[in-house]
Design a protein around this motif. Structure first.
Motif, PDB file in Angstrom:
ATOM      1  N   TYR A 161      -8.114   7.920  -6.226  1.00  0.00           N
ATOM      2  CA  TYR A 161      -7.643   9.253  -6.578  1.00  0.00           C
ATOM      3  C   TYR A 161      -8.466  10.285  -5.826  1.00  0.00           C
ATOM      4  O   TYR A 161      -9.666  10.119  -5.646  1.00  0.00           O
ATOM      5  N   THR A 219     -10.849   8.965   6.075  1.00  0.00           N
ATOM      6  CA  THR A 219     -10.138   7.920   6.808  1.00  0.00           C
ATOM      7  C   THR A 219     -11.042   6.729   7.083  1.00  0.00           C
ATOM      8  O   THR A 219     -10.620   5.581   6.933  1.00  0.00           O
ATOM      9  N   ARG A 229      -6.858   1.520  -6.910  1.00  0.00           N
ATOM     10  CA  ARG A 229      -6.344   2.885  -6.970  1.00  0.00           C
ATOM     11  C   ARG A 229      -7.434   3.835  -6.525  1.00  0.00           C
ATOM     12  O   ARG A 229      -8.566   3.748  -6.993  1.00  0.00           O
ATOM     13  N   LEU A 236     -11.268   4.505   4.021  1.00  0.00           N
ATOM     14  CA  LEU A 236     -10.050   3.721   3.790  1.00  0.00           C
ATOM     15  C   LEU A 236      -9.947   2.569   4.792  1.00  0.00           C
ATOM     16  O   LEU A 236      -9.562   1.453   4.429  1.00  0.00           O
ATOM     17  N   ALA A 259       0.891  -1.155   0.000  1.00  0.00           N
ATOM     18  CA  ALA A 259       0.000   0.000   0.000  1.00  0.00           C
ATOM     19  C   ALA A 259       0.928   1.203   0.000  1.00  0.00           C
ATOM     20  O   ALA A 259       1.544   1.511   0.998  1.00  0.00           O
ATOM     21  N   ARG A 260       1.083   1.824  -1.149  1.00  0.00           N
ATOM     22  CA  ARG A 260       2.041   2.914  -1.232  1.00  0.00           C
ATOM     23  C   ARG A 260       1.360   4.194  -1.663  1.00  0.00           C
ATOM     24  O   ARG A 260       0.384   4.169  -2.396  1.00  0.00           O
ATOM     25  N   LYS A 261       1.899   5.271  -1.237  1.00  0.00           N
ATOM     26  CA  LYS A 261       1.353   6.589  -1.536  1.00  0.00           C
ATOM     27  C   LYS A 261       1.796   7.014  -2.923  1.00  0.00           C
ATOM     28  O   LYS A 261       2.938   6.839  -3.300  1.00  0.00           O
ATOM     29  N   ASP A 271      -3.039  13.469  -3.805  1.00  0.00           N
ATOM     30  CA  ASP A 271      -4.081  12.796  -3.048  1.00  0.00           C
ATOM     31  C   ASP A 271      -4.525  11.538  -3.768  1.00  0.00           C
ATOM     32  O   ASP A 271      -5.613  11.477  -4.332  1.00  0.00           O
ATOM     33  N   SER A 272      -3.686  10.518  -3.768  1.00  0.00           N
ATOM     34  CA  SER A 272      -4.067   9.246  -4.369  1.00  0.00           C
ATOM     35  C   SER A 272      -3.373   8.117  -3.619  1.00  0.00           C
ATOM     36  O   SER A 272      -2.361   8.311  -2.974  1.00  0.00           O
ATOM     37  N   LEU A 273      -3.959   6.940  -3.713  1.00  0.00           N
ATOM     38  CA  LEU A 273      -3.447   5.778  -3.008  1.00  0.00           C
ATOM     39  C   LEU A 273      -3.548   4.578  -3.941  1.00  0.00           C
ATOM     40  O   LEU A 273      -4.544   4.413  -4.642  1.00  0.00           O
ATOM     41  N   GLU A 274      -2.532   3.740  -3.936  1.00  0.00           N
ATOM     42  CA  GLU A 274      -2.538   2.538  -4.758  1.00  0.00           C
ATOM     43  C   GLU A 274      -2.229   1.357  -3.871  1.00  0.00           C
ATOM     44  O   GLU A 274      -1.260   1.371  -3.117  1.00  0.00           O
ATOM     45  N   ILE A 275      -3.055   0.306  -3.957  1.00  0.00           N
ATOM     46  CA  ILE A 275      -2.871  -0.904  -3.153  1.00  0.00           C
ATOM     47  C   ILE A 275      -2.765  -2.081  -4.097  1.00  0.00           C
ATOM     48  O   ILE A 275      -3.680  -2.349  -4.874  1.00  0.00           O
TER      49      ILE A 275
END
Length: 144
Positions: free
Chosen positions: A126, A131, A124, A134, A105-107, A111-115
């Motif tokens: 965006y 919180t 993904r 998530l 799980a990296r930043k 403002d986006s997150l990819e797992i």
């Protein structure tokens, strides 16, 4: 002298309807050669033969490539021999289900997150995510 009878009908806009006339390579070659004479107009020659000038321009390209010759054959891509057999063992794809947090799980930018999921999937997100959303997402992914 042309003895064939061709019924020409038009629609309300004056466009030709009905079956299309197919021309032989010899006819196409003859029409193209008329357009190549000095002072000849493709549009006038095409109109005289009842074809669209754009079609004649296409025939001219074929003529230049030598594809309107009596025995011309279009160049083809060489084919490779292929043998189709059934597999002796059909591979079975299995997915690991891990109760732990997904492996990666990296930043990402901004403002986006990819797992990256253990089974090869990827989630993904965006933009800003709350919180609690998530947390719920991670809980659901861990249950699977």
């Amino acid at each position: 002298m042309d003895t064939s009878v061709e019924a020409v009908t038009t629609d309300t806009l004056g466009r030709r309807t009905g079956p299309r006339r197919l021309r032989t390579n010899e006819e196409k070659r003859r029409i193209v050669e008329e357009t190549l004479k000095p002072g000849a107009s493709v549009a006038i020659v095409a109109r005289a033969h009842g074809v669209n000038a754009n079609l004649v321009f296409g025939w001219r390209k074929l003529y230049q490539k030598g594809l309107l010759e009596p025995n011309a054959v279009a160049p083809s891509t060489p084919l490779l021999p292929v043998k189709v057999t059934l597999p002796t063992v059909v591979p079975k794809r299995t997915y690991r289900r891990s109760p732990s947090v997904p492996p990666s799980a990296r930043k990402l930018r901004g403002d986006s997150l990819e797992i990256d999921l253990a089974g090869g999937g990827r989630v993904r997100i965006y933009g800003k995510a709350a919180t609690h959303i998530l947390e719920r997402l991670v809980e659901e992914l861990c249950r699977r």
